[in-house]
Design a protein around this motif. Structure first.
Motif, PDB file in Angstrom:
ATOM      1  N   ALA A  63       0.799  -1.185  -0.113  1.00 38.20           N
ATOM      2  CA  ALA A  63       0.020   0.003   0.193  1.00 38.20           C
ATOM      3  C   ALA A  63       0.864   1.187  -0.100  1.00 38.20           C
ATOM      4  N   VAL A  64       1.876   1.247   0.738  1.00 41.30           N
ATOM      5  CA  VAL A  64       2.669   2.452   0.765  1.00 41.30           C
ATOM      6  C   VAL A  64       3.515   2.470  -0.661  1.00 41.30           C
ATOM      7  N   VAL A  65       3.853   1.523  -1.135  1.00 42.83           N
ATOM      8  CA  VAL A  65       4.448   1.564  -2.472  1.00 42.83           C
ATOM      9  C   VAL A  65       3.532   2.250  -3.501  1.00 42.83           C
ATOM     10  N   VAL A  66       2.456   1.678  -3.444  1.00 46.79           N
ATOM     11  CA  VAL A  66       1.322   2.052  -4.389  1.00 46.79           C
ATOM     12  C   VAL A  66       1.054   3.660  -4.363  1.00 46.79           C
ATOM     13  N   VAL A  67       0.915   4.138  -2.911  1.00 49.61           N
ATOM     14  CA  VAL A  67       0.639   5.500  -2.756  1.00 49.61           C
ATOM     15  C   VAL A  67       1.962   6.463  -3.094  1.00 49.61           C
ATOM     16  N   ILE A  68       3.194   6.078  -3.042  1.00 52.01           N
ATOM     17  CA  ILE A  68       4.598   6.668  -3.493  1.00 52.01           C
ATOM     18  C   ILE A  68       4.164   6.755  -4.840  1.00 52.01           C
ATOM     19  N   ALA A  69       3.812   5.542  -5.658  1.00 50.06           N
ATOM     20  CA  ALA A  69       3.905   5.592  -6.989  1.00 50.06           C
ATOM     21  C   ALA A  69       2.709   6.233  -7.614  1.00 50.06           C
ATOM     22  N   ALA A  70       1.710   6.428  -6.831  1.00 49.93           N
ATOM     23  CA  ALA A  70       0.419   7.416  -7.430  1.00 49.93           C
ATOM     24  C   ALA A  70       0.796   8.951  -7.243  1.00 49.93           C
ATOM     25  N   VAL A  71       1.478   9.314  -6.210  1.00 52.28           N
ATOM     26  CA  VAL A  71       1.796  10.607  -6.002  1.00 52.28           C
ATOM     27  C   VAL A  71       3.061  10.975  -7.080  1.00 52.28           C
ATOM     28  N   PHE A  72       3.780   9.856  -7.308  1.00 52.41           N
ATOM     29  CA  PHE A  72       4.914  10.420  -8.216  1.00 52.41           C
ATOM     30  C   PHE A  72       4.221  10.590  -9.690  1.00 52.41           C
ATOM     31  N   ASN A  76       4.257  13.994 -11.827  1.00 53.52           N
ATOM     32  CA  ASN A  76       4.861  14.076 -13.046  1.00 53.52           C
ATOM     33  C   ASN A  76       4.059  13.972 -14.432  1.00 53.52           C
ATOM     34  N   TYR A  77       2.768  13.398 -14.242  1.00 52.45           N
ATOM     35  CA  TYR A  77       1.957  13.304 -15.660  1.00 52.45           C
ATOM     36  C   TYR A  77       0.756  13.975 -15.630  1.00 52.45           C
ATOM     37  N   VAL A  78       0.539  14.336 -14.605  1.00 49.11           N
ATOM     38  CA  VAL A  78      -0.941  15.408 -14.551  1.00 49.11           C
ATOM     39  C   VAL A  78      -0.616  16.860 -14.006  1.00 49.11           C
ATOM     40  N   LYS A  79       0.115  16.847 -13.031  1.00 50.54           N
ATOM     41  CA  LYS A  79       0.396  18.321 -12.563  1.00 50.54           C
ATOM     42  C   LYS A  79       1.319  19.339 -13.133  1.00 50.54           C
ATOM     43  N   ALA A  80       2.544  18.583 -13.582  1.00 51.55           N
ATOM     44  CA  ALA A  80       3.495  19.073 -14.323  1.00 51.55           C
ATOM     45  C   ALA A  80       3.129  19.675 -15.676  1.00 51.55           C
ATOM     46  N   PRO A  81       2.280  18.746 -16.476  1.00 56.09           N
ATOM     47  CA  PRO A  81       1.854  19.343 -17.778  1.00 56.09           C
ATOM     48  C   PRO A  81       0.765  20.321 -17.812  1.00 56.09           C
ATOM     49  N   ARG A  82      -0.056  20.209 -16.692  1.00 48.22           N
ATOM     50  CA  ARG A  82      -0.914  21.340 -16.310  1.00 48.22           C
ATOM     51  C   ARG A  82      -0.193  22.836 -15.997  1.00 48.22           C
ATOM     52  N   GLU A  83       0.757  22.763 -15.204  1.00 50.54           N
ATOM     53  CA  GLU A  83       1.299  23.797 -14.690  1.00 50.54           C
ATOM     54  C   GLU A  83       2.031  24.363 -16.017  1.00 50.54           C
ATOM     55  N   LEU A  84       2.685  23.644 -16.986  1.00 45.46           N
ATOM     56  CA  LEU A  84       3.282  24.173 -17.955  1.00 45.46           C
ATOM     57  C   LEU A  84       2.087  24.883 -18.983  1.00 45.46           C
TER      58      LEU A  84
END
Length: 176
Positions: A63-72, A76-84
């Motif tokens: 569960a911890v690994v899944v949460v870390i992967a989801a945040v990553f 990288n794939y939602v927040k950064a392109p939206r910010e750009l």
């Protein structure tokens, strides 16, 4: 008589030192035995706990690994392109603002450039959307639309050295 008393005191102190050392060694030995027994007991209890709760522990780690992967992935794939995209949309409006074309800076132009109002609404939650709130408030204040300007300025939150003081000063001018 005096030398006999000195010898007696020296022997007395040596005897006390001998008793102290014997007791210290005895306590160290007993502590060592207790320590070894306690370590073995702790190891046995730990092994039993791990054996009993193996599935729960593995599930928690997964569960911890899944949460870390989801945040990553989100960053990288939602927040950064939206910010750009938000930063790119803000560029033309900033040019209009610097040139004193406050209506175009607020609402965009007929050539497809969007204004601060659109960037603030469509990209809220991004740094560029937050900056658009400050610019929209300052542009509205220049157009003497103080109530509307305060709405955008209150939505701005920043502590940088350039925009935050300008936004705060504009808020003061709106209340004046």
């Amino acid at each position: 008589l005096h030398s006999l008393l000195v010898v007696y005191l020296v022997l007395y102190h040596l005897l006390l030192l001998y008793i102290f050392l014997k007791l210290s060694l005895l306590l160290i030995y007993q502590f060592h035995i207790l320590y070894v027994v306690n370590v073995e007991e702790v190891v046995n209890k730990s092994e039993a706990f791990l054996t009993k709760n193996k599935n729960t522990i593995v599930g928690g780690i997964v569960a911890v690994v899944v949460v870390i992967a989801a945040v990553f992935c989100y960053n990288n794939y939602v927040k950064a392109p939206r910010e750009l995209k938000a930063s790119e949309a803000l560029f033309q409006a900033e040019q209009y603002f610097r040139n004193g074309n406050f209506e175009q800076a607020l609402n965009g132009d007929s050539l497809g450039a969007v204004g601060f109002v659109t960037v603030a609404e469509e990209y809220s939650g991004t740094e560029a959307g937050n900056l658009a709130n400050a610019y929209a408030g300052m542009a509205l204040a220049q157009l003497k639309k103080y109530e509307e300007a305060l709405k955008y300025l209150n939505d701005f939150s920043g502590d940088d050295a350039m925009v935050a003081p300008a936004a705060l000063g504009t808020m003061g001018n709106c209340y004046a």
